[in-house]
Write a protein that holds these residues in place. Structure first.
Motif, PDB file in Angstrom:
ATOM      1  N   GLN A 116      14.348  -3.526   3.268  1.00 35.69           N
ATOM      2  CA  GLN A 116      14.419  -2.253   4.325  1.00 35.69           C
ATOM      3  C   GLN A 116      14.489  -1.737   4.774  1.00 35.69           C
ATOM      4  O   GLN A 116      14.521  -0.862   5.782  1.00 35.69           O
ATOM      5  CB  GLN A 116      16.425  -2.500   3.938  1.00 35.69           C
ATOM      6  CG  GLN A 116      17.657  -3.905   4.307  1.00 35.69           C
ATOM      7  CD  GLN A 116      18.501  -3.274   3.808  1.00 35.69           C
ATOM      8  OE1 GLN A 116      19.374  -1.962   3.790  1.00 35.69           O
ATOM      9  NE2 GLN A 116      19.171  -4.709   3.701  1.00 35.69           N
ATOM     10  N   LYS A 117      13.722  -0.459   4.081  1.00 31.00           N
ATOM     11  CA  LYS A 117      12.891   0.604   4.072  1.00 31.00           C
ATOM     12  C   LYS A 117      11.450   0.484   5.132  1.00 31.00           C
ATOM     13  O   LYS A 117      11.018   1.159   5.126  1.00 31.00           O
ATOM     14  CB  LYS A 117      12.241   1.090   2.496  1.00 31.00           C
ATOM     15  CG  LYS A 117      14.354   1.829   1.355  1.00 31.00           C
ATOM     16  CD  LYS A 117      14.794   2.784   2.745  1.00 31.00           C
ATOM     17  CE  LYS A 117      16.313   3.372   2.054  1.00 31.00           C
ATOM     18  NZ  LYS A 117      16.654   4.047   2.701  1.00 31.00           N
ATOM     19  N   LEU A 118      10.777  -1.437   3.985  1.00 31.44           N
ATOM     20  CA  LEU A 118      10.265  -1.125   5.376  1.00 31.44           C
ATOM     21  C   LEU A 118      10.089  -2.111   5.975  1.00 31.44           C
ATOM     22  O   LEU A 118       8.790  -2.279   6.489  1.00 31.44           O
ATOM     23  CB  LEU A 118       8.949  -1.795   3.689  1.00 31.44           C
ATOM     24  CG  LEU A 118       8.541  -1.736   2.674  1.00 31.44           C
ATOM     25  CD1 LEU A 118       8.004  -1.904   1.717  1.00 31.44           C
ATOM     26  CD2 LEU A 118       7.730  -0.209   2.411  1.00 31.44           C
ATOM     27  N   SER A 119      11.196  -2.058   6.638  1.00 33.65           N
ATOM     28  CA  SER A 119      11.344  -3.338   7.951  1.00 33.65           C
ATOM     29  C   SER A 119      10.805  -2.262   8.890  1.00 33.65           C
ATOM     30  O   SER A 119       9.683  -3.459   9.583  1.00 33.65           O
ATOM     31  CB  SER A 119      12.683  -2.633   8.567  1.00 33.65           C
ATOM     32  OG  SER A 119      13.069  -1.713   8.599  1.00 33.65           O
ATOM     33  N   ARG A 120       9.902  -1.362   9.224  1.00 34.72           N
ATOM     34  CA  ARG A 120       9.334  -1.389  10.709  1.00 34.72           C
ATOM     35  C   ARG A 120       7.459  -1.868  10.580  1.00 34.72           C
ATOM     36  O   ARG A 120       6.990  -2.748  11.333  1.00 34.72           O
ATOM     37  CB  ARG A 120       9.814   0.159  10.706  1.00 34.72           C
ATOM     38  CG  ARG A 120       8.699   0.711  12.559  1.00 34.72           C
ATOM     39  CD  ARG A 120       8.651   1.933  13.064  1.00 34.72           C
ATOM     40  NE  ARG A 120      10.215   1.351  13.588  1.00 34.72           N
ATOM     41  CZ  ARG A 120       9.979   0.951  14.650  1.00 34.72           C
ATOM     42  NH1 ARG A 120       8.852   0.631  15.546  1.00 34.72           N
ATOM     43  NH2 ARG A 120      11.370   1.320  14.995  1.00 34.72           N
TER      44      ARG A 120
ATOM     45  N   ARG B 182       1.053  -0.891   0.592  1.00 41.54           N
ATOM     46  CA  ARG B 182      -0.074   0.033   0.116  1.00 41.54           C
ATOM     47  C   ARG B 182       0.771   1.222   0.248  1.00 41.54           C
ATOM     48  O   ARG B 182       0.833   2.795  -0.013  1.00 41.54           O
ATOM     49  CB  ARG B 182      -0.811   0.425   1.156  1.00 41.54           C
ATOM     50  CG  ARG B 182      -2.248  -0.968   1.097  1.00 41.54           C
ATOM     51  CD  ARG B 182      -2.857  -0.996   2.253  1.00 41.54           C
ATOM     52  NE  ARG B 182      -3.806  -0.276   2.018  1.00 41.54           N
ATOM     53  CZ  ARG B 182      -4.509   0.660   3.310  1.00 41.54           C
ATOM     54  NH1 ARG B 182      -4.522  -0.374   4.400  1.00 41.54           N
ATOM     55  NH2 ARG B 182      -5.415   1.735   3.420  1.00 41.54           N
ATOM     56  N   ASN B 183       2.113   1.022   0.826  1.00 40.39           N
ATOM     57  CA  ASN B 183       2.848   2.182   0.361  1.00 40.39           C
ATOM     58  C   ASN B 183       3.811   2.670  -1.019  1.00 40.39           C
ATOM     59  O   ASN B 183       4.731   2.681  -0.714  1.00 40.39           O
ATOM     60  CB  ASN B 183       3.773   1.792   1.577  1.00 40.39           C
ATOM     61  CG  ASN B 183       4.507   3.878   2.091  1.00 40.39           C
ATOM     62  OD1 ASN B 183       4.229   4.362   1.695  1.00 40.39           O
ATOM     63  ND2 ASN B 183       5.024   3.523   3.243  1.00 40.39           N
ATOM     64  N   LEU B 184       3.085   2.098  -1.827  1.00 43.20           N
ATOM     65  CA  LEU B 184       3.939   2.322  -3.126  1.00 43.20           C
ATOM     66  C   LEU B 184       4.003   3.355  -3.056  1.00 43.20           C
ATOM     67  O   LEU B 184       5.502   3.450  -4.072  1.00 43.20           O
ATOM     68  CB  LEU B 184       2.697   2.256  -4.321  1.00 43.20           C
ATOM     69  CG  LEU B 184       2.861   2.610  -5.638  1.00 43.20           C
ATOM     70  CD1 LEU B 184       4.003   1.267  -6.008  1.00 43.20           C
ATOM     71  CD2 LEU B 184       1.965   2.441  -7.203  1.00 43.20           C
ATOM     72  N   PRO B 185       4.037   4.832  -2.979  1.00 34.50           N
ATOM     73  CA  PRO B 185       5.112   5.881  -2.830  1.00 34.50           C
ATOM     74  C   PRO B 185       6.942   5.845  -2.478  1.00 34.50           C
ATOM     75  O   PRO B 185       7.623   5.809  -3.043  1.00 34.50           O
ATOM     76  CB  PRO B 185       4.126   6.982  -2.231  1.00 34.50           C
ATOM     77  CG  PRO B 185       3.410   6.898  -2.375  1.00 34.50           C
ATOM     78  CD  PRO B 185       2.815   5.626  -2.185  1.00 34.50           C
ATOM     79  N   MET B 186       6.734   4.661  -1.112  1.00 33.77           N
ATOM     80  CA  MET B 186       8.502   4.286  -0.478  1.00 33.77           C
ATOM     81  C   MET B 186       8.707   3.686  -1.302  1.00 33.77           C
ATOM     82  O   MET B 186      10.088   3.720  -1.211  1.00 33.77           O
ATOM     83  CB  MET B 186       7.662   4.131   0.679  1.00 33.77           C
ATOM     84  CG  MET B 186       9.435   3.976   1.363  1.00 33.77           C
ATOM     85  SD  MET B 186       9.217   3.593   3.090  1.00 33.77           S
ATOM     86  CE  MET B 186       8.288   5.523   4.143  1.00 33.77           C
ATOM     87  N   ILE B 187       7.708   2.598  -2.068  1.00 37.07           N
ATOM     88  CA  ILE B 187       8.379   1.514  -2.588  1.00 37.07           C
ATOM     89  C   ILE B 187       8.957   1.896  -3.723  1.00 37.07           C
ATOM     90  O   ILE B 187       9.899   1.851  -4.295  1.00 37.07           O
ATOM     91  CB  ILE B 187       7.353   0.533  -2.773  1.00 37.07           C
ATOM     92  CG1 ILE B 187       6.984  -0.463  -1.912  1.00 37.07           C
ATOM     93  CG2 ILE B 187       8.272  -0.790  -4.007  1.00 37.07           C
ATOM     94  CD1 ILE B 187       5.610  -1.220  -1.671  1.00 37.07           C
TER      95      ILE B 187
END
Length: 202
Positions: free
Chosen positions: A85-89, A59-64
């Motif tokens: 690693q960016k989506l780790s939390r 769902r967090n496509l912008p961050m991906i």
């Protein structure tokens, strides 16, 4: 290629269809700036498939999209690990047990030595491993034994390994019907709510 573009367009339209006009505008601007110049449709969709395969929300496509662009990596598996690693939390939160702790298994030093001895580096920076067939079977069986070991007294165990080995080991276990959750040390970072509760021995 056109199919990839259409698939992304459909999904990006859904992401941008938020109630906040400013947020929708910023998302659209981000996608226009980074895709496809710094993040190809093909790479993005393959990374998304990899995440979905491990039941990770996209769902967090912008961050991906930002993570893929930032990585500047063409190898799909290496890029996937960078995005994780960016989506780790987000990933780690879903792995917590009832007491809010993530119970972890780790490979023994002997397994680390075996994998290092059979490691093959690829031009794109990924790693492959030419383990003997008997070691593949032994690795899977010993992972199962560690999970089922009564002394562990934990459920929902997660295996933690270096990022360069995570995808390889995940595919080995999956090929043998074992879908053990697996994270990398790089994903764990400074996350405090985790504890090593067992070891996969040789």
């Amino acid at each position: 290629m056109l199919t990839d573009q259409l698939r992304f367009q459909t999904y990006s339209d859904e992401v941008c269809a938020v109630s906040d006009p400013e947020k929708s505008k910023s998302y659209r601007k981000l996608f226009d700036e980074l895709i496809p110049e710094k993040c190809s449709h093909e790479l993005l969709l393959t990374v998304l498939r990899n995440l979905i395969d491990e039941q990770i929300s996209i769902r967090n496509l912008p961050m991906i999209v930002e993570a893929i662009s930032e990585s500047r990596l063409s190898d799909i598996q290496v890029a996937t690990e960078f995005v994780r690693q960016k989506l780790s939390r987000q990933i780690l939160t879903t792995l917590r047990a009832s007491n809010k702790i993530i119970p972890l298994l780790q490979l023994s030093p002997e397994w680390d030595e075996k994998l290092a001895a059979h490691q093959i580096e690829t031009p794109d920076g990924a790693s492959d491993y030419a383990l003997p067939p008997e070691d593949f079977s032994k690795l899977v069986q010993n992972c199962r034994s560690a999970i089922e070991r009564p002394a562990a007294n934990w459920t929902n165990l997660t295996l933690i390994v270096p990022a360069r080995r995570r995808r390889f080991l995940k595919n080995v276990l999956k090929a043998h019907g074992e879908r053990l959750p697996m994270i990398s040390f790089e994903e764990l970072g400074f996350f405090k709510d985790a504890s090593i509760v067992g070891t996969v021995d040789v």
